[in-house]
Motif scaffolding. Structure first.
Motif, PDB file in Angstrom:
ATOM      1  N   CYS A   1       0.829  -1.220   0.000  1.00  0.00           N
ATOM      2  CA  CYS A   1       0.000   0.000   0.000  1.00  0.00           C
ATOM      3  C   CYS A   1       0.854   1.258   0.000  1.00  0.00           C
ATOM      4  CB  CYS A   1      -0.978  -0.020   1.170  1.00  0.00           C
ATOM      5  SG  CYS A   1      -2.124  -1.408   1.084  1.00  0.00           S
ATOM      6  N   ASN A   2       1.603   1.424  -1.074  1.00  0.00           N
ATOM      7  CA  ASN A   2       2.535   2.543  -1.225  1.00  0.00           C
ATOM      8  C   ASN A   2       1.863   3.688  -1.983  1.00  0.00           C
ATOM      9  OD1 ASN A   2       4.908   4.043  -1.241  1.00  0.00           O
ATOM     10  ND2 ASN A   2       5.558   3.165  -3.187  1.00  0.00           N
ATOM     11  N   GLY A   3       0.922   4.355  -1.321  1.00  0.00           N
ATOM     12  CA  GLY A   3       0.253   5.492  -1.946  1.00  0.00           C
ATOM     13  C   GLY A   3      -1.094   5.737  -1.316  1.00  0.00           C
ATOM     14  N   GLU A   4      -1.878   6.602  -1.952  1.00  0.00           N
ATOM     15  CA  GLU A   4      -3.271   6.772  -1.565  1.00  0.00           C
ATOM     16  C   GLU A   4      -4.089   7.126  -2.798  1.00  0.00           C
ATOM     17  OE1 GLU A   4      -4.566  10.102   0.850  1.00  0.00           O
ATOM     18  OE2 GLU A   4      -2.580  10.996   0.685  1.00  0.00           O
ATOM     19  N   GLU A   5      -5.404   7.038  -2.645  1.00  0.00           N
ATOM     20  CA  GLU A   5      -6.301   7.083  -3.790  1.00  0.00           C
ATOM     21  C   GLU A   5      -6.310   8.431  -4.510  1.00  0.00           C
ATOM     22  OE1 GLU A   5      -6.827   5.949  -0.841  1.00  0.00           O
ATOM     23  OE2 GLU A   5      -7.798   3.979  -0.892  1.00  0.00           O
ATOM     24  N   HIS A   6      -6.226   9.519  -3.783  1.00  0.00           N
ATOM     25  CA  HIS A   6      -6.385  10.848  -4.388  1.00  0.00           C
ATOM     26  C   HIS A   6      -5.242  11.765  -3.959  1.00  0.00           C
ATOM     27  CE1 HIS A   6     -10.360   9.538  -5.574  1.00  0.00           C
ATOM     28  NE2 HIS A   6     -10.652   9.261  -4.315  1.00  0.00           N
ATOM     29  N   GLY A   7      -4.662  12.437  -4.942  1.00  0.00           N
ATOM     30  CA  GLY A   7      -3.628  13.421  -4.662  1.00  0.00           C
ATOM     31  C   GLY A   7      -2.311  12.846  -4.199  1.00  0.00           C
ATOM     32  N   ASP A   8      -2.018  11.622  -4.522  1.00  0.00           N
ATOM     33  CA  ASP A   8      -0.825  10.966  -3.977  1.00  0.00           C
ATOM     34  C   ASP A   8       0.463  11.679  -4.362  1.00  0.00           C
ATOM     35  OD1 ASP A   8       0.478   8.878  -2.522  1.00  0.00           O
ATOM     36  OD2 ASP A   8       0.996   7.926  -4.411  1.00  0.00           O
ATOM     37  N   LEU A   9       0.572  12.094  -5.615  1.00  0.00           N
ATOM     38  CA  LEU A   9       1.817  12.702  -6.070  1.00  0.00           C
ATOM     39  C   LEU A   9       1.944  14.167  -5.673  1.00  0.00           C
ATOM     40  CD1 LEU A   9       2.335  11.114  -9.602  1.00  0.00           C
ATOM     41  CD2 LEU A   9       3.163  10.355  -7.375  1.00  0.00           C
ATOM     42  N   HIS A  10       0.899  14.707  -5.068  1.00  0.00           N
ATOM     43  CA  HIS A  10       0.959  16.098  -4.613  1.00  0.00           C
ATOM     44  C   HIS A  10       1.311  16.196  -3.132  1.00  0.00           C
ATOM     45  CE1 HIS A  10      -0.586  17.425  -8.447  1.00  0.00           C
ATOM     46  NE2 HIS A  10      -1.617  16.601  -8.334  1.00  0.00           N
ATOM     47  N   ARG A  11       1.515  15.063  -2.490  1.00  0.00           N
ATOM     48  CA  ARG A  11       1.902  15.070  -1.084  1.00  0.00           C
ATOM     49  C   ARG A  11       3.367  15.466  -0.943  1.00  0.00           C
ATOM     50  NH1 ARG A  11       0.387   8.964   0.265  1.00  0.00           N
ATOM     51  NH2 ARG A  11       0.974   9.507   2.407  1.00  0.00           N
ATOM     52  N   ASN A  12       3.699  15.982   0.230  1.00  0.00           N
ATOM     53  CA  ASN A  12       5.099  16.234   0.539  1.00  0.00           C
ATOM     54  C   ASN A  12       5.833  14.895   0.574  1.00  0.00           C
ATOM     55  OD1 ASN A  12       7.280  16.256   2.876  1.00  0.00           O
ATOM     56  ND2 ASN A  12       7.160  18.343   2.070  1.00  0.00           N
ATOM     57  N   MET A  13       6.847  14.722  -0.276  1.00  0.00           N
ATOM     58  CA  MET A  13       7.460  13.409  -0.438  1.00  0.00           C
ATOM     59  C   MET A  13       8.186  12.947   0.830  1.00  0.00           C
ATOM     60  SD  MET A  13       6.559  12.203  -3.317  1.00  0.00           S
ATOM     61  CE  MET A  13       7.671  10.961  -3.969  1.00  0.00           C
ATOM     62  N   ALA A  14       8.752  13.870   1.571  1.00  0.00           N
ATOM     63  CA  ALA A  14       9.432  13.468   2.798  1.00  0.00           C
ATOM     64  C   ALA A  14       8.442  12.884   3.798  1.00  0.00           C
ATOM     65  CB  ALA A  14      10.159  14.661   3.403  1.00  0.00           C
ATOM     66  N   ASP A  15       7.248  13.477   3.881  1.00  0.00           N
ATOM     67  CA  ASP A  15       6.232  12.942   4.789  1.00  0.00           C
ATOM     68  C   ASP A  15       5.625  11.674   4.213  1.00  0.00           C
ATOM     69  OD1 ASP A  15       4.275  13.191   7.096  1.00  0.00           O
ATOM     70  OD2 ASP A  15       2.898  13.212   5.385  1.00  0.00           O
ATOM     71  N   ARG A  16       5.322  11.695   2.917  1.00  0.00           N
ATOM     72  CA  ARG A  16       4.744  10.516   2.269  1.00  0.00           C
ATOM     73  C   ARG A  16       5.625   9.292   2.472  1.00  0.00           C
ATOM     74  NH1 ARG A  16       5.112   7.097  -1.735  1.00  0.00           N
ATOM     75  NH2 ARG A  16       3.292   6.594  -3.040  1.00  0.00           N
ATOM     76  N   ASN A  17       6.914   9.473   2.323  1.00  0.00           N
ATOM     77  CA  ASN A  17       7.855   8.353   2.332  1.00  0.00           C
ATOM     78  C   ASN A  17       8.601   8.199   3.653  1.00  0.00           C
ATOM     79  OD1 ASN A  17       7.176   7.778  -0.315  1.00  0.00           O
ATOM     80  ND2 ASN A  17       8.871   8.950  -1.183  1.00  0.00           N
ATOM     81  N   ALA A  18       8.028   8.715   4.729  1.00  0.00           N
ATOM     82  CA  ALA A  18       8.719   8.665   6.025  1.00  0.00           C
ATOM     83  C   ALA A  18       9.021   7.232   6.453  1.00  0.00           C
ATOM     84  CB  ALA A  18       7.879   9.371   7.087  1.00  0.00           C
ATOM     85  N   MET A  19       8.101   6.315   6.192  1.00  0.00           N
ATOM     86  CA  MET A  19       8.336   4.926   6.602  1.00  0.00           C
ATOM     87  C   MET A  19       9.332   4.236   5.663  1.00  0.00           C
ATOM     88  SD  MET A  19       6.828   4.592   9.422  1.00  0.00           S
ATOM     89  CE  MET A  19       6.871   2.820   9.723  1.00  0.00           C
ATOM     90  N   TRP A  20       9.416   4.682   4.411  1.00  0.00           N
ATOM     91  CA  TRP A  20      10.474   4.177   3.531  1.00  0.00           C
ATOM     92  C   TRP A  20      11.852   4.570   4.080  1.00  0.00           C
ATOM     93  CZ3 TRP A  20      10.419   0.643  -0.167  1.00  0.00           C
ATOM     94  CH2 TRP A  20       9.210   0.350  -0.810  1.00  0.00           C
ATOM     95  N   LEU A  21      11.942   5.795   4.594  1.00  0.00           N
ATOM     96  CA  LEU A  21      13.209   6.228   5.173  1.00  0.00           C
ATOM     97  C   LEU A  21      13.553   5.377   6.388  1.00  0.00           C
ATOM     98  CD1 LEU A  21      15.538   8.218   5.052  1.00  0.00           C
ATOM     99  CD2 LEU A  21      14.177   9.800   6.441  1.00  0.00           C
ATOM    100  N   ARG A  22      12.550   5.039   7.195  1.00  0.00           N
ATOM    101  CA  ARG A  22      12.810   4.174   8.353  1.00  0.00           C
ATOM    102  C   ARG A  22      13.247   2.778   7.910  1.00  0.00           C
ATOM    103  NH1 ARG A  22       8.413   5.009  13.193  1.00  0.00           N
ATOM    104  NH2 ARG A  22       8.182   7.274  13.006  1.00  0.00           N
ATOM    105  N   LEU A  23      12.659   2.289   6.821  1.00  0.00           N
ATOM    106  CA  LEU A  23      13.063   0.984   6.314  1.00  0.00           C
ATOM    107  C   LEU A  23      14.509   1.032   5.824  1.00  0.00           C
ATOM    108  CD1 LEU A  23      12.353  -1.934   5.615  1.00  0.00           C
ATOM    109  CD2 LEU A  23      11.337  -1.112   3.471  1.00  0.00           C
TER     110      LEU A  23
END
Length: 474
Positions: free
Chosen positions: A100-122
């Protein structure tokens, strides 16, 4: 229709191709603009490999390197940088799982650092204790908005033109292709994902949002239409290219089903069998898999003593959703959610298929322990099914970047889970809290790490707010 400024650069990205006495086989994908020369050779212990041009799509060229790393190799070198890769797979081992790497609406307009915070933890977890493999369990992208803006699909899945011309469908194909390529490349090249994907081989199975919300559970008049089949064809091409590092011609040699009707996969590492049925390619409102999909499952018998990870893009063990499904059909304003429930193994429409799959799990378990691993529900949870004197574990890690639902939603689902379920007589299912938690479902973004130490497998969930759970011994 606005033209997109599509990024045309990503990689290297590692795709797992197998493990044998010769070592770890990988395909390494590099994406470069079509007006650039071929990228440089890739080096493994001083031996150089030149790339093949896999395909060109929307001005982006996809170059592929085929390499085999022995246990003595530490990784590979590319464009002046060394990338460490775990190559010794026969002892202690760490495997990551995301979905579940995303969301239904506006996914690419999110702040990427916040969107991918758990990727950074991984990525940070990998730097501390390296992962040998990353399993992606579905919804690697959310393609729900790719249909927006084209006259044939702007109101998808409603209002579809009944007889689009060949020219209109060709125009739609190109439009969807551009939007898929844009979405995939923006994510794969992101600062938080790219370092991990260059060092940890991935294996991915798809789910509905990799195509569109509810694919296969929508009415057949929609999915079987010329427009629906065009959408599926583009999504399939993009799944193969971006999530598998291959094209259609590779299918007969790289998938168990040489026809490509089912894109499920099966691999073996030392002491570990990986099985991922394709629950989307052949899905219909009254069917989860077709003959080819079932054939792969039924022909799988793990090596004696193996741990088997069964990757089910939707949870195999779950609460009694048929009750909710029945109530929703009595209330017209809730009927729009029917396809969400129809997506689940626990749907009334799929009960026989669910029982069939559970019987296959019991058969495989004669060779060794079987653990189901799933995503899809945007929550973290676990379950057990009684199997003779032992249990089969299910681990659900869902929502590495999808926003978590409300805690009230998680509590409500937990109450439903308290009703219990036993689709196979004598094999009751229980939904249980994660280690260290006191509720059945955790509404936090999360990922899962599975670790083998001294021959024993353990699982730990990494939760955005609560941190890392204590180990669950499998």
């Amino acid at each position: 229709m606005t033209e997109l400024n599509i990024p045309r650069r990503a990689g290297p990205i590692l795709h797992f191709r197998g493990h044998s006495d010769a070592g770890l086989s990988l395909h390494v994908i590099v994406v470069r603009p079509a007006d650039e020369d071929a990228p440089a050779s890739l080096s493994v212990s001083g031996d150089e490999t030149t790339p093949e041009l896999l395909t060109e799509v929307q001005g982006a060229r996809f170059w592929r390197y085929g390499v085999t790393l022995t246990a003595a190799d530490t990784g590979y070198a590319f464009e002046g940088q060394h990338y460490d890769v775990v190559t010794a797979l026969d002892g202690d081992l760490r495997v990551g799982f995301v979905s579940c790497n995303g969301e239904e609406h506006g996914d690419l307009h999110r702040n990427m650092a916040d969107r991918n915070a758990m990727w950074l933890r991984l990525w940070e977890a990998h730097r501390t204790s390296p992962l040998a493999l990353l399993i992606q369990g579905g919804d690697q992208i959310y393609a729900d908005e790719v249909t927006d803006g084209h006259p044939l699909t702007d109101d998808w899945p409603k209002g579809l033109k009944k007889a689009p011309t060949t020219e209109e469908l060709a125009d739609l194909y190109g439009y969807l292709e551009r939007r898929f390529v844009d979405r995939y490349l923006r994510l794969l090249a992101s600062d938080q994902m790219a370092p991990l994907l260059a060092r940890v081989p991935t294996l991915a199975i798809w789910d509905d949002h990799d195509i569109c919300d509810g694919w296969g559970s929508l009415p057949e008049k929609v999915t079987d239409s010329a427009i629906g089949q065009t959408l599926f064809a583009v999504a399939r091409q993009m799944y193969l290219l971006f999530q598998q590092g291959m094209v259609e011609a590779d299918i007969p040699t790289l998938f168990p089903d040489p026809t490509g009707a089912s894109l499920g996969w099966r691999h073996r590492l030392p002491g570990l069998t990986l099985l991922a049925p394709d629950l989307r390619s052949q899905r219909q409102r009254h069917q989860v898999m077709g003959p080819e999909g079932w054939s792969m499952v039924e022909s799988t018998m793990p090596e004696k003593g193996d741990q088997t990870f069964l990757i089910s893009s939707v949870p195999l063990l779950g609460p009694r959703l048929s009750i909710v499904e029945g109530l929703m059909m009595l209330m017209p304003r809730f009927q729009k959610y029917e396809d969400d429930l129809r997506d689940q193994w626990q749907s009334r429409a799929h009960r026989k298929a669910w029982q069939r799959m559970l019987r296959e799990v019991l058969r495989m378990r004669a060779a060794g322990p079987v653990t189901a691993i799933s995503g899809e529900i945007h929550l973290a949870t676990r379950a057990e099914m009684t199997c003779g004197e032992g249990v089969m574990h299910q681990l659900v890690a869902s929502g590495i970047s999808h926003p978590a639902p409300t805690k009230n939603y998680a509590r409500g689902l937990g109450l439903l889970a308290g009703l219990g379920e036993a689709p196979l007589k004598g094999h009751p299912i229980r939904i249980l809290p994660l280690p260290g938690q006191n509720t059945r479902y955790i509404a936090e973004r999360n990922f899962l790490v599975l670790e083998r130490q001294g021959g024993t497998w353990e699982a730990r969930w990494h939760l955005e707010e609560s941190g890392v759970t204590p180990a669950l011994v499998l």
